[in-house]
Structures are given as C-alpha cells and as structure tokens.
Design a protein around this motif. Structure first.
Motif, PDB file in Angstrom:
ATOM      1  N   LEU A  86      64.594 -16.826  77.000  1.00 32.81           N
ATOM      2  CA  LEU A  86      63.748 -17.619  78.174  1.00 32.81           C
ATOM      3  C   LEU A  86      63.510 -17.117  79.351  1.00 32.81           C
ATOM      4  O   LEU A  86      62.554 -17.231  80.045  1.00 32.81           O
ATOM      5  CB  LEU A  86      64.738 -19.084  78.465  1.00 32.81           C
ATOM      6  CG  LEU A  86      64.856 -19.925  77.241  1.00 32.81           C
ATOM      7  CD1 LEU A  86      65.967 -21.106  77.743  1.00 32.81           C
ATOM      8  CD2 LEU A  86      63.568 -20.407  77.036  1.00 32.81           C
ATOM      9  N   SER A  87      64.372 -15.853  79.711  1.00 35.21           N
ATOM     10  CA  SER A  87      64.049 -15.135  80.878  1.00 35.21           C
ATOM     11  C   SER A  87      62.806 -14.304  80.767  1.00 35.21           C
ATOM     12  O   SER A  87      61.912 -14.267  81.541  1.00 35.21           O
ATOM     13  CB  SER A  87      65.355 -14.251  81.241  1.00 35.21           C
ATOM     14  OG  SER A  87      66.304 -14.954  81.619  1.00 35.21           O
ATOM     15  N   THR A  88      62.823 -13.627  79.492  1.00 36.22           N
ATOM     16  CA  THR A  88      61.665 -13.027  79.148  1.00 36.22           C
ATOM     17  C   THR A  88      60.369 -13.975  79.317  1.00 36.22           C
ATOM     18  O   THR A  88      59.414 -13.403  79.756  1.00 36.22           O
ATOM     19  CB  THR A  88      61.986 -12.280  77.799  1.00 36.22           C
ATOM     20  OG1 THR A  88      62.894 -11.470  77.736  1.00 36.22           O
ATOM     21  CG2 THR A  88      60.635 -11.138  77.409  1.00 36.22           C
ATOM     22  N   LEU A 112      71.431 -14.398  87.441  1.00 32.55           N
ATOM     23  CA  LEU A 112      72.070 -15.320  86.681  1.00 32.55           C
ATOM     24  C   LEU A 112      72.945 -15.049  85.438  1.00 32.55           C
ATOM     25  O   LEU A 112      73.670 -16.039  85.169  1.00 32.55           O
ATOM     26  CB  LEU A 112      70.895 -16.425  86.230  1.00 32.55           C
ATOM     27  CG  LEU A 112      70.162 -17.153  87.388  1.00 32.55           C
ATOM     28  CD1 LEU A 112      69.029 -18.295  87.032  1.00 32.55           C
ATOM     29  CD2 LEU A 112      71.223 -17.985  88.311  1.00 32.55           C
ATOM     30  N   LEU A 113      72.760 -13.858  85.107  1.00 32.85           N
ATOM     31  CA  LEU A 113      73.259 -13.392  84.070  1.00 32.85           C
ATOM     32  C   LEU A 113      74.936 -13.453  84.148  1.00 32.85           C
ATOM     33  O   LEU A 113      75.622 -13.461  83.318  1.00 32.85           O
ATOM     34  CB  LEU A 113      72.830 -11.980  83.223  1.00 32.85           C
ATOM     35  CG  LEU A 113      73.319 -11.468  82.359  1.00 32.85           C
ATOM     36  CD1 LEU A 113      73.012 -12.347  80.963  1.00 32.85           C
ATOM     37  CD2 LEU A 113      72.590 -10.043  81.976  1.00 32.85           C
ATOM     38  N   GLU A 114      75.234 -13.422  85.463  1.00 31.69           N
ATOM     39  CA  GLU A 114      76.794 -12.961  85.661  1.00 31.69           C
ATOM     40  C   GLU A 114      77.252 -14.301  85.456  1.00 31.69           C
ATOM     41  O   GLU A 114      78.747 -14.424  84.927  1.00 31.69           O
ATOM     42  CB  GLU A 114      76.827 -12.574  87.105  1.00 31.69           C
ATOM     43  CG  GLU A 114      76.371 -11.208  87.318  1.00 31.69           C
ATOM     44  CD  GLU A 114      76.467 -10.867  88.795  1.00 31.69           C
ATOM     45  OE1 GLU A 114      77.110 -11.538  89.610  1.00 31.69           O
ATOM     46  OE2 GLU A 114      75.967  -9.641  89.000  1.00 31.69           O
ATOM     47  N   TYR A 115      76.688 -15.615  85.685  1.00 31.86           N
ATOM     48  CA  TYR A 115      77.401 -16.785  85.584  1.00 31.86           C
ATOM     49  C   TYR A 115      77.385 -17.371  84.030  1.00 31.86           C
ATOM     50  O   TYR A 115      78.323 -17.974  83.620  1.00 31.86           O
ATOM     51  CB  TYR A 115      76.441 -17.766  86.175  1.00 31.86           C
ATOM     52  CG  TYR A 115      76.606 -17.739  87.632  1.00 31.86           C
ATOM     53  CD1 TYR A 115      77.478 -17.986  88.347  1.00 31.86           C
ATOM     54  CD2 TYR A 115      75.216 -17.230  88.366  1.00 31.86           C
ATOM     55  CE1 TYR A 115      77.529 -17.973  89.891  1.00 31.86           C
ATOM     56  CE2 TYR A 115      75.371 -17.071  89.817  1.00 31.86           C
ATOM     57  CZ  TYR A 115      76.507 -17.334  90.344  1.00 31.86           C
ATOM     58  OH  TYR A 115      76.363 -17.329  91.659  1.00 31.86           O
ATOM     59  N   LEU A 116      76.531 -16.888  83.156  1.00 29.56           N
ATOM     60  CA  LEU A 116      76.545 -17.045  81.835  1.00 29.56           C
ATOM     61  C   LEU A 116      77.830 -16.294  81.197  1.00 29.56           C
ATOM     62  O   LEU A 116      78.141 -16.499  80.197  1.00 29.56           O
ATOM     63  CB  LEU A 116      75.277 -16.433  81.274  1.00 29.56           C
ATOM     64  CG  LEU A 116      75.104 -16.873  79.709  1.00 29.56           C
ATOM     65  CD1 LEU A 116      74.994 -18.468  79.305  1.00 29.56           C
ATOM     66  CD2 LEU A 116      73.709 -16.453  79.297  1.00 29.56           C
ATOM     67  N   LEU A 117      78.035 -15.163  81.554  1.00 32.59           N
ATOM     68  CA  LEU A 117      79.096 -14.166  81.064  1.00 32.59           C
ATOM     69  C   LEU A 117      80.395 -14.665  81.283  1.00 32.59           C
ATOM     70  O   LEU A 117      81.417 -14.381  80.621  1.00 32.59           O
ATOM     71  CB  LEU A 117      79.034 -12.711  81.467  1.00 32.59           C
ATOM     72  CG  LEU A 117      77.689 -11.848  80.874  1.00 32.59           C
ATOM     73  CD1 LEU A 117      77.494 -10.831  81.466  1.00 32.59           C
ATOM     74  CD2 LEU A 117      77.428 -12.059  79.445  1.00 32.59           C
ATOM     75  N   ARG A 118      80.581 -15.581  82.312  1.00 31.11           N
ATOM     76  CA  ARG A 118      82.005 -16.121  82.516  1.00 31.11           C
ATOM     77  C   ARG A 118      82.604 -16.942  81.595  1.00 31.11           C
ATOM     78  O   ARG A 118      82.016 -17.701  80.625  1.00 31.11           O
ATOM     79  CB  ARG A 118      81.980 -16.646  83.908  1.00 31.11           C
ATOM     80  CG  ARG A 118      81.810 -15.711  85.141  1.00 31.11           C
ATOM     81  CD  ARG A 118      81.759 -16.314  86.374  1.00 31.11           C
ATOM     82  NE  ARG A 118      81.659 -15.545  87.295  1.00 31.11           N
ATOM     83  CZ  ARG A 118      81.504 -15.962  88.629  1.00 31.11           C
ATOM     84  NH1 ARG A 118      81.676 -16.821  89.033  1.00 31.11           N
ATOM     85  NH2 ARG A 118      81.388 -14.857  89.613  1.00 31.11           N
ATOM     86  N   SER A 176      73.071 -17.547  69.912  1.00 30.96           N
ATOM     87  CA  SER A 176      73.950 -17.813  70.919  1.00 30.96           C
ATOM     88  C   SER A 176      73.398 -18.060  72.337  1.00 30.96           C
ATOM     89  O   SER A 176      72.146 -17.843  72.366  1.00 30.96           O
ATOM     90  CB  SER A 176      74.699 -16.426  71.145  1.00 30.96           C
ATOM     91  OG  SER A 176      73.988 -15.432  71.566  1.00 30.96           O
ATOM     92  N   ASP A 177      74.109 -18.602  73.276  1.00 32.07           N
ATOM     93  CA  ASP A 177      73.800 -18.799  74.562  1.00 32.07           C
ATOM     94  C   ASP A 177      72.975 -17.690  75.151  1.00 32.07           C
ATOM     95  O   ASP A 177      72.100 -17.628  76.049  1.00 32.07           O
ATOM     96  CB  ASP A 177      74.965 -19.257  75.335  1.00 32.07           C
ATOM     97  CG  ASP A 177      75.289 -20.682  75.195  1.00 32.07           C
ATOM     98  OD1 ASP A 177      74.459 -21.366  74.493  1.00 32.07           O
ATOM     99  OD2 ASP A 177      76.550 -21.017  75.325  1.00 32.07           O
ATOM    100  N   MET A 178      73.603 -16.540  74.808  1.00 30.05           N
ATOM    101  CA  MET A 178      73.186 -15.007  75.503  1.00 30.05           C
ATOM    102  C   MET A 178      71.567 -14.982  74.922  1.00 30.05           C
ATOM    103  O   MET A 178      70.810 -14.490  75.839  1.00 30.05           O
ATOM    104  CB  MET A 178      74.039 -14.001  75.322  1.00 30.05           C
ATOM    105  CG  MET A 178      73.611 -12.514  75.804  1.00 30.05           C
ATOM    106  SD  MET A 178      73.609 -12.675  77.535  1.00 30.05           S
ATOM    107  CE  MET A 178      75.009 -11.870  77.858  1.00 30.05           C
TER     108      MET A 178
END
Length: 88
Positions: free
Chosen positions: A10-12, A82-88, A2-4
């Motif tokens: 990638l963040s890690t 940036l996680l907030e933008y992915l969860l929308r 998934s995108d998450m």
C-alpha cells in the motif's frame, strides 16, 4: 499475507499515485507558461529579455513543486515513519 507485506504494497501504491499526480499538475503548468510566453513574444518581440527571464524564474518555481513531490515519495518508500508503529 502479513501486515508488513500489505503495508509495503500500500505504501508503494500510494507513492506511485502521489508521484503521478504530483508531476502532472506542474507539467500542465509548465506547458501553459511556455504557451503564454510564446504568445507574449509574438505580440511584443522587443520585450524578449524580460519575458524570457520571467519565464525561466517561473519554470524553476513550478519545477520545484515536482521535486518536492519526489522527495516526499522517496521518504515514503525508503524511510517510512509509519513503519515503526507497525513493527511494535
């Protein structure tokens, strides 16, 4: 995947790369500062107190760079803005 999952992976990886690069440069700078201080002490042993005081202040400044990198990496890992933008 998934995108998450991709985002977390990638963040890690980005955080690991940032801490690696952000610690190498201060490490080299500290080594060079200590080397130069030892050379100065060898040339002028009577200036030991001034050289040592300046060395410790410089080492503290250099070490603060590595601490700033650590803080930014911890923010990226545990509270990624940036996680907030992915969860929308």
């Amino acid at each position: 995947m998934s995108d998450m999952t991709w985002f977390v992976v990638l963040s890690t990886l980005g955080a690991a790369l940032a801490i690696a690069l952000g610690v190498v440069a201060p490490g080299f700078a500290m080594g060079r500062a200590i080397s130069q201080a030892l050379e100065a002490l060898a040339r002028q042993p009577e200036a030991e107190k001034a050289i040592t005081r300046t060395l410790f202040i410089g080492l503290a400044m250099i070490e603060s760079l590595a601490i700033y990198v650590l803080v930014v990496v911890l923010i990226i890992l545990f509270r990624n803005p940036l996680l907030e933008y992915l969860l929308r």
